[in-house]
Design a protein around this motif. Structure first.
Motif, PDB file in Angstrom:
ATOM      1  N   PHE A  34     -28.862  61.506  51.356  1.00 20.47           N
ATOM      2  CA  PHE A  34     -27.910  62.068  50.722  1.00 20.47           C
ATOM      3  C   PHE A  34     -27.971  63.586  50.427  1.00 20.47           C
ATOM      4  CE2 PHE A  34     -27.521  57.764  49.026  1.00 20.47           C
ATOM      5  CZ  PHE A  34     -26.092  57.802  48.723  1.00 20.47           C
ATOM      6  N   THR A  41     -19.469  66.179  52.950  1.00 22.32           N
ATOM      7  CA  THR A  41     -18.696  66.272  51.671  1.00 22.32           C
ATOM      8  C   THR A  41     -17.927  67.546  51.569  1.00 22.32           C
ATOM      9  OG1 THR A  41     -20.633  64.910  50.930  1.00 22.32           O
ATOM     10  CG2 THR A  41     -19.212  66.016  49.187  1.00 22.32           C
ATOM     11  N   MET A  86     -15.608  62.802  53.936  1.00 21.43           N
ATOM     12  CA  MET A  86     -16.236  62.416  52.538  1.00 21.43           C
ATOM     13  C   MET A  86     -16.017  60.907  52.428  1.00 21.43           C
ATOM     14  SD  MET A  86     -15.583  64.320  48.984  1.00 21.43           S
ATOM     15  CE  MET A  86     -14.030  64.036  48.794  1.00 21.43           C
ATOM     16  N   MET A  89     -18.144  58.008  53.530  1.00 20.72           N
ATOM     17  CA  MET A  89     -19.391  58.201  53.219  1.00 20.72           C
ATOM     18  C   MET A  89     -20.401  57.141  53.694  1.00 20.72           C
ATOM     19  SD  MET A  89     -20.882  59.222  49.302  1.00 20.72           S
ATOM     20  CE  MET A  89     -20.097  60.772  49.512  1.00 20.72           C
ATOM     21  N   GLY A 144     -17.257  55.139  49.030  1.00 22.46           N
ATOM     22  CA  GLY A 144     -18.344  54.901  47.793  1.00 22.46           C
ATOM     23  C   GLY A 144     -18.587  53.231  47.652  1.00 22.46           C
ATOM     24  N   GLY A 259     -28.685  59.291  43.649  1.00 23.85           N
ATOM     25  CA  GLY A 259     -27.563  59.864  44.548  1.00 23.85           C
ATOM     26  C   GLY A 259     -26.685  58.726  45.015  1.00 23.85           C
ATOM     27  N   ARG A 262     -23.788  58.785  41.797  1.00 21.78           N
ATOM     28  CA  ARG A 262     -23.071  59.878  41.726  1.00 21.78           C
ATOM     29  C   ARG A 262     -22.254  60.312  42.950  1.00 21.78           C
ATOM     30  NH1 ARG A 262     -28.143  63.475  39.894  1.00 21.78           N
ATOM     31  NH2 ARG A 262     -28.190  63.758  42.170  1.00 21.78           N
ATOM     32  N   ASP A 263     -22.747  60.092  44.138  1.00 23.94           N
ATOM     33  CA  ASP A 263     -22.015  60.276  45.466  1.00 23.94           C
ATOM     34  C   ASP A 263     -20.946  59.165  45.508  1.00 23.94           C
ATOM     35  OD1 ASP A 263     -23.310  62.559  45.499  1.00 23.94           O
ATOM     36  OD2 ASP A 263     -24.210  62.340  47.680  1.00 23.94           O
ATOM     37  N   LEU A 266     -18.207  59.812  43.788  1.00 22.56           N
ATOM     38  CA  LEU A 266     -17.287  60.811  44.028  1.00 22.56           C
ATOM     39  C   LEU A 266     -16.448  60.442  45.297  1.00 22.56           C
ATOM     40  CD1 LEU A 266     -16.425  63.900  44.385  1.00 22.56           C
ATOM     41  CD2 LEU A 266     -18.562  63.870  45.788  1.00 22.56           C
ATOM     42  N   SER A 267     -17.079  59.542  46.223  1.00 26.32           N
ATOM     43  CA  SER A 267     -16.002  58.967  47.150  1.00 26.32           C
ATOM     44  C   SER A 267     -15.070  58.202  46.945  1.00 26.32           C
ATOM     45  CB  SER A 267     -17.179  58.333  48.186  1.00 26.32           C
ATOM     46  OG  SER A 267     -16.366  57.811  49.233  1.00 26.32           O
ATOM     47  N   THR A 284     -19.999  61.489  38.485  1.00 19.72           N
ATOM     48  CA  THR A 284     -19.958  61.737  40.018  1.00 19.72           C
ATOM     49  C   THR A 284     -20.896  63.188  40.206  1.00 19.72           C
ATOM     50  OG1 THR A 284     -18.120  63.636  39.794  1.00 19.72           O
ATOM     51  CG2 THR A 284     -17.738  61.207  40.180  1.00 19.72           C
ATOM     52  N   THR A 285     -21.014  63.467  41.358  1.00 24.52           N
ATOM     53  CA  THR A 285     -21.974  64.640  41.669  1.00 24.52           C
ATOM     54  C   THR A 285     -21.575  65.660  41.042  1.00 24.52           C
ATOM     55  OG1 THR A 285     -22.725  63.488  43.758  1.00 24.52           O
ATOM     56  CG2 THR A 285     -23.072  65.849  43.454  1.00 24.52           C
TER      57      THR A 285
END
Length: 431
Positions: A34, A41, A86, A89, A144, A259, A262-263, A266-267, A284-285
């Motif tokens: 990550f 990203t 992104m 991911m 994600g 990670g 959050r990531d 976001l995705s 999210t991140t």
């Protein structure tokens, strides 16, 4: 129970556990993966933002009208450039975890990466039409939503490959003089058959039930994803990270757990933004970086500002030295220079400024007062700027500025208490 007793208990029970978590090979591989995702990203976020032109009419600003026309004309290109970066991911996570695990085992990562990718494509992609004239494949779950299965595929593939190679399972030895690449290929032949055969069996079973492995897993785990995106979970995770930091345990120890949450969210938001749908996730991140830990863990940007005007020479110096790093979300100079770590005076504000930020930001986004995040440029981008770019909403910047003022108000009385102690020491030294 005093602070010394708590510290001793943490050192005896929590610190060894946290160190084991940080060094555990699978969590370390997830964490390192990550950490390496930022360039991808960043690249994808640029095109999501360009494609997220605000609605316009004939009375709108000329620049906004041109932006909207460009985004509409090039929507397919912009969407695809973000989709293969992104929004893809899970693919990169599968590759990254396989690579870092192979590094741990000192294995050549090339073959395991290929096997992991083959398994990922089998279990995540959904073929709709395959033929000479063209192929149609549903790749929706490579964002994600596919992170969990990407992690599982990478770990299980690498572990199985390492086990079979270590025990020479089905190893085909080639005579001397055969090129090393060919010899390595034959040595991996049987492990590859076993690993890919298992993936193929799972694929066939899922296809016979008109689904894919990732859809089945995501459907089963979706309630837990919603819980992880809730306000109570956000509060709990914020407190946990800051408790670790207060007692000297870096938040990297939790990165292997936080990670993916959050990531991954976001995705999912980025994919929804590209599709023109409502953004489903809050935690999210960029939400964490720009809205929760403003200035780094402990939300120390506010403290750096008020310490810069302190009557204490020590606090003023630390505040001014730590102000620029805190502006770029680097909290270590403030944490170690003040110090905040293991300092009972700052225990409450160090923990609860970020909790306050999390609660207010979460409620503002869930109520639609501020738009949700869908892009991340850099952890080091100043929060007011990052908040705007991650949401394309000027109210996000206003919210961050308000939060900084609230953080300053929460830190101020505790700063004055500590300032009084330091002034006594400084005056005593001068006498």
């Amino acid at each position: 129970m005093d602070l010394n007793s708590i510290t001793s208990w943490m050192d005896k029970y929590i610190t060894p556990f946290a160190n084991k978590m940080a060094n555990q090979r699978h969590l370390a591989a997830i964490r390192d993966t990550f950490m390496t995702l930022l360039p991808i990203t960043l690249f994808g976020s640029i095109f999501v933002i360009i494609g997220a032109a605000p609605p316009v009419d004939r009375n709108s600003n000329h620049f906004l009208i041109l932006w909207a026309k460009f985004a509409q004309k090039n929507s397919l290109t912009l969407s695809w450039l973000s989709a293969i970066s992104m929004s893809a991911m899970s693919v990169f996570i599968c590759v990254g975890i396989t690579y870092f695990l192979c590094q741990h085992y000192k294995e050549n990562p090339l073959s395991p990466i290929m096997f992991s990718l083959a398994g990922f494509f089998m279990l995540v992609f959904d073929p709709k039409k395959l033929g000479f004239t063209g192929n149609i494949v549903d790749i929706s779950y490579w964002d994600g939503r596919g992170i969990i299965i990407a992690i599982l595929i990478a770990i299980l593939t690498t572990e199985a490959y390492h086990f079979m190679r270590k025990h020479d399972f089905g190893r085909i030895k080639m005579p001397k003089g055969v090129p090393s690449a060919l010899s390595e290929s034959f040595a991996s032949f049987v492990p590859a058959l076993v690993i890919l055969a298992v993936d193929a069996i799972i694929f066939i079973i899922c296809q016979s039930n008109h689904t894919t492995a990732v859809k089945a897993i995501y459907g089963f785990l979706s309630p837990s994803f919603k819980v992880a995106d809730s306000l109570p979970a956000t509060i709990f995770l914020t407190i946990l990270v800051h408790l670790f930091w207060f007692f000297g345990i870096h938040d990297a120890a939790l990165a292997g757990i936080l990670g993916p949450i959050r990531d991954g969210n976001l995705s999912i938001n980025a994919s929804a933004k590209l599709a023109g749908k409502a953004l489903p996730r809050i935690f999210t991140t960029p939400f964490w970086v720009y809205f929760v830990i403003i200035g780094g863990c402990g939300s120390v940007l506010a403290l750096a500002i008020i310490m810069s005007f302190s009557k204490s020479k020590q606090m003023k110096t630390v505040g001014r030295v730590g102000l620029i790093p805190a502006l770029f979300n680097i909290s270590e100079p403030m944490i170690f220079g003040t110090p905040l770590m293991l300092n009972p005076v700052f225990f409450i504000p160090f923990i609860f400024t970020s909790v306050l930020n999390a609660v207010i930001s979460y409620l503002a986004m869930s109520l639609g007062i501020v738009k949700k995040t869908f892009a991340l440029f850099s952890w080091q981008m100043p929060s007011p700027i990052g908040a705007f770019l991650s949401t394309m909403d000027w109210r996000a910047t206003a919210l961050v500025l308000i939060l900084i003022l609230l953080d300053m108000a929460l830190y101020y009385p505790f700063m004055k208490v500590y300032e009084k102690e330091l002034l006594k020491e400084e005056n005593g030294q001068s006498n």
